[in-house]
Design an enzyme around this catalytic site. Structure first.
Site, mmCIF file in Angstrom:
data_model
loop_
_atom_site.group_PDB
_atom_site.id
_atom_site.type_symbol
_atom_site.label_atom_id
_atom_site.label_comp_id
_atom_site.label_asym_id
_atom_site.label_seq_id
_atom_site.Cartn_x
_atom_site.Cartn_y
_atom_site.Cartn_z
ATOM 1 N N SER A 1 0.833 -1.369 0.032
ATOM 2 C CA SER A 1 -0.040 -0.023 -0.014
ATOM 3 C C SER A 1 0.743 1.254 0.108
ATOM 4 C CB SER A 1 -1.008 -0.009 1.350
ATOM 5 O OG SER A 1 -1.945 1.216 1.321
ATOM 6 N N ASP B 1 -6.374 1.934 -2.981
ATOM 7 C CA ASP B 1 -7.651 1.774 -2.232
ATOM 8 C C ASP B 1 -7.810 3.054 -1.239
ATOM 9 O OD1 ASP B 1 -5.649 1.220 -0.285
ATOM 10 O OD2 ASP B 1 -6.737 -0.676 0.710
ATOM 11 N N ASN C 1 -7.949 8.978 6.559
ATOM 12 C CA ASN C 1 -6.710 9.017 5.408
ATOM 13 C C ASN C 1 -7.409 8.655 3.997
ATOM 14 O OD1 ASN C 1 -7.120 6.316 5.668
ATOM 15 N ND2 ASN C 1 -5.726 5.700 6.943
ATOM 16 N N ARG D 1 -1.284 5.594 19.609
ATOM 17 C CA ARG D 1 -1.716 4.253 19.108
ATOM 18 C C ARG D 1 -0.246 3.628 18.419
ATOM 19 N NH1 ARG D 1 -3.177 1.627 14.423
ATOM 20 N NH2 ARG D 1 -3.127 3.672 13.448
ATOM 21 N N PRO D 2 -0.036 2.206 18.675
ATOM 22 C CA PRO D 2 0.974 1.651 17.868
ATOM 23 C C PRO D 2 0.351 1.465 16.561
ATOM 24 C CG PRO D 2 0.118 0.025 19.580
ATOM 25 C CD PRO D 2 -0.670 1.429 19.510
ATOM 26 N N THR E 1 1.061 -0.845 10.848
ATOM 27 C CA THR E 1 1.694 -1.334 9.450
ATOM 28 C C THR E 1 3.199 -0.850 9.439
ATOM 29 O OG1 THR E 1 1.354 0.810 8.752
ATOM 30 C CG2 THR E 1 -0.519 -0.871 8.414
#
Ligand code: 16G
Ligand code: MG
Length: 505
Positions: free
Chosen positions: A65, A282, A374, A459-460, A463
């Site tokens: 991606s 996407d 996003n 937040r971890p 990706t």
């Protein structure tokens, strides 16, 4: 019939580097391409088991991606084009991390747990993005599929939405659409052309769109689609991969994070409509430059709002009493959430980051509009909603205005590709509150209190090897300062390595 003895032999061509541990994350495995050969092979094996279990065609997409070109990744697509079921994500992780000598026993335990019948036929469809590493990695998937005697169709270079579409076509006996890229272009363009026919006002400037293809698959596929659009949309495709590097200084992620124009589109004219895809097409974000040269971004939040307004108006005109809801993540700008709930009176639900969570929630409503800030998103119509819309569109006894609104909704359903697509920091409440390490949340809370209209959370990443920090406040400089203060707390409490984070502005 293949037996696991043979698999172990073939696996010799796709050996796992001993000790390497990877995790099936938010959207599959992602890592440096050179670490992924064995993962691809094993995902080929898993796709065959999943196909036998579901008695359906399963998709495998080789892509990373928006990640840098040097990375790659793989995700499995479930029967109706949706993301892999969570229990199977755990199998994927076990399989990818099994040392060579344990591969057979891990496969056997999946078979036993899931009561998979090895006699079932298996079909896997696969696709890949334009990364230089993708061709060989796709071959490793094929080797895995073949090792278990699965059949496969390799769609080659396709976007992620196209691969999801193929899976859905195969499993609905092509009721959803023809399982070819031409079938995809035909389905989308027909619905698009029917919609434009219903739109009385369609001036030349609204027909033009600058597209930043992120130097990836989106650019190639859009160029293939354009002839089907009969000039109703004229595309100027930039960053088509001819010179630039994938996702480098361009693409949806760059534009959203940097809040500026991508390279290749630096000289767009005032009010020219422009958009950016990510590396597997996407995600989409829109933007333009106004008369004073100011950059305006229409991100997933704005897109969701506009689509919801559009659909709400049509539902009113069609006099259809259908329950509409918007699904967002914690990254949605607070003003968009307020606007949708308070002004538009449409309920908003907040879920964890990742398309699968949004998709799942959206399925609870007649019409579920979901978008991540996003730019990932779509609209889901329940079967009942779809049937009611299609019936009304055919009902000659109704007022023309109702029928037309229903036809517009029907075209919208056909135009939208309705198929969809998880460390030291542990979060709860849709990723908005930290429960570990201790004390981090309290520190964030007290920093947030210093500013008005402010929110912040951490937040971890699912990706990349980073912690994401989100901050919102009344002014840009307060938001920047808050983000920096939070990053320092994270660095200290979560055991950061290297230099302390610096304020970039
Ligand atoms: C993946 C997800 C996306 C999410 C992003 C977060 C899918 C298809 N993609 O790209 O939805 O926003 O991860 O990435 O689910 P991060 O965990 O690195 O912030
Ligand atoms: Mg993507």
């Amino acid at each position: 019939m293949a037996c696991f003895h043979e698999i172990a032999l073939v696996s010799g061509r796709h050996p796992k580097p001993a000790g390497l541990v990877l995790q099936y994350g938010t959207a599959g495995f992602r890592a440096r391409a050179e670490q992924l050969d064995h993962v691809m092979y094993r995902m080929g094996l898993l796709a065959v088991l999943r196909s036998k279990k579901t008695k359906s065609t399963i998709g495998v997409m080789v892509t990373a991606s928006h990640n840098p070109e040097e990375d790659n990744g793989v995700k499995l697509v479930d029967p109706l084009g949706e993301m892999l079921a969570p229990a199977w994500e755990a199998y994927a992780t076990q399989l990818a991390n099994a040392e060579e000598q344990d591969l057979k026993s891990v496969l056997t335990s999946i078979l036993d747990n899931e009561s998979v019948n090895l006699q079932e036929v298996a079909r896997v469809v696969l696709g890949r993005d334009t990364r230089p590493s993708s061709l060989n990695l796709a071959q490793a998937v094929i080797d895995g599929v073949s090792a278990l005697d699965g059949t496969y169709q390799d769609y080659g270079l396709v976007s992620t939405p196209q691969l999801h579409y193929m899976v859905c076509c195969w499993n609905t006996m092509e009721h959803y659409g023809t399982a070819t890229v031409e079938g995809y272009y035909q389905k989308l363009s027909q619905a698009f052309l029917a919609m434009t026919k219903q739109t009385p006002y369609h001036p030349e400037e609204l027909r033009q769109l600058n597209v930043d293809g992120a130097n990836g698959i989106g650019a190639l596929k859009l160029q293939e689609l354009e002839p089907y659009l009969e000039n109703k949309l004229q595309l100027k495709v930039h960053n088509n991969g001819a010179n630039g590097k994938l996702n480098y200084l361009c693409g949806a992620d760059f534009v959203k994070v940097q809040q500026k124009l991508p390279h290749g589109l630096l000289y767009i004219k005032t009010n020219e409509r422009s958009c950016s895809f990510d590396g597997d097409a996407d995600r989409i974000v829109y933007y333009y430059i106004d008369e004073s040269g100011c950059f305006h971004l229409l991100d997933g939040d704005k897109i969701a709002t506009l689509i919801t307004i559009f659909l709400q108006e049509l539902l009113v005109k069609a006099d259809l009493d259908l329950q509409i809801a918007v699904i967002q993540t914690a990254y949605a700008n607070g003003s968009s959430t307020r606007y949708i709930t308070e002004v538009m009176k449409v309920p908003v639900h907040c879920v964890n980051t990742g398309v699968k969570y949004l998709h799942h929630k959206a399925q609870e409503f007649d019409v579920g509009v979901y978008f991540e800030a996003n730019g990932h998103g779509t609209v889901l119509f329940s079967k009942t909603a779809e049937n009611r819309i299609r019936q009304l569109a055919q009902d000659k006894n109704q007022l023309v205005e109702r029928i037309n609104a229903a036809k517009m909704l029907e075209n919208t359903i056909d135009l939208i590709n309705q198929v969809s697509d998880r460390q030291i920091i542990v979060t709860v409440d849709a990723g908005k509150r930290v429960v570990s390490p201790a004390g981090l949340q309290q520190n964030i809370d007290s920093l947030v209190k210093k500013y008005s209209l402010s929110r912040a959370f951490v937040r971890p990443s699912g990706t990349e090897d980073v912690v994401r920090i989100y901050a919102e406040a009344d002014t840009q400089s307060n938001a920047d300062t808050l983000a920096h203060e939070v990053s320092l707390v994270v660095y200290r409490l979560a055991g950061g390595v290297g230099e302390e984070p610096k304020l970039l502005h």
